[in-house]
Design a protein around this motif. Structure first.
Motif, PDB file in Angstrom:
ATOM      1  N   ARG A  93      73.229  78.302  30.578  1.00  0.00           N
ATOM      2  CA  ARG A  93      71.948  77.769  31.061  1.00  0.00           C
ATOM      3  C   ARG A  93      70.791  78.612  30.519  1.00  0.00           C
ATOM      4  O   ARG A  93      69.755  78.081  30.141  1.00  0.00           O
ATOM      5  CB  ARG A  93      71.950  77.765  32.589  1.00  0.00           C
ATOM      6  N   ARG A 148      67.888  76.881  28.114  1.00  0.00           N
ATOM      7  CA  ARG A 148      66.489  76.873  28.558  1.00  0.00           C
ATOM      8  C   ARG A 148      65.599  77.514  27.501  1.00  0.00           C
ATOM      9  O   ARG A 148      64.394  77.355  27.521  1.00  0.00           O
ATOM     10  CB  ARG A 148      66.339  77.605  29.885  1.00  0.00           C
ATOM     11  N   TRP A 149      66.205  78.280  26.582  1.00  0.00           N
ATOM     12  CA  TRP A 149      65.461  78.948  25.524  1.00  0.00           C
ATOM     13  C   TRP A 149      65.408  78.094  24.258  1.00  0.00           C
ATOM     14  O   TRP A 149      64.357  77.948  23.647  1.00  0.00           O
ATOM     15  CB  TRP A 149      66.117  80.301  25.247  1.00  0.00           C
TER      16      TRP A 149
END
Length: 85
Positions: A4, A8-9
């Motif tokens: 995750r 998200r990056w």
């Protein structure tokens, strides 16, 4: 958790490799913090890649999960000529 953090990056399409291993038990009530750092820039088959070391640790700094990822930072993003109308 570490997957995750990565997605998200960067977009999932930028991931070229991902590996994680549990090194400790996360107990109920632990506050887990995930971090990553770029440790190497390399090129493979003409593609720029970043090797990232990943870690999930509890509030006491005890490492619970360690991992590594290879990321192609430019992959999955539209090229400038594709966004012009």
């Amino acid at each position: 958790w570490l997957g995750r953090l990565l997605t998200r990056w960067v977009p999932q399409s930028s991931l070229r490799g991902f590996d994680a291993r549990f090194v400790g038990i996360a107990h109920l009530g632990n506050a887990i913090r995930c971090t990553g750092r770029v440790v190497e820039r390399l090129e493979r088959d003409g593609e720029l890649l970043l090797r990232v070391e990943l870690e999930a640790a509890n509030q006491h700094g005890e490492r619970k999960v360690l991992g590594e990822a290879l990321i192609a930072p430019g992959a999955g993003r539209p090229r400038p000529e594709e966004t012009d109308s």
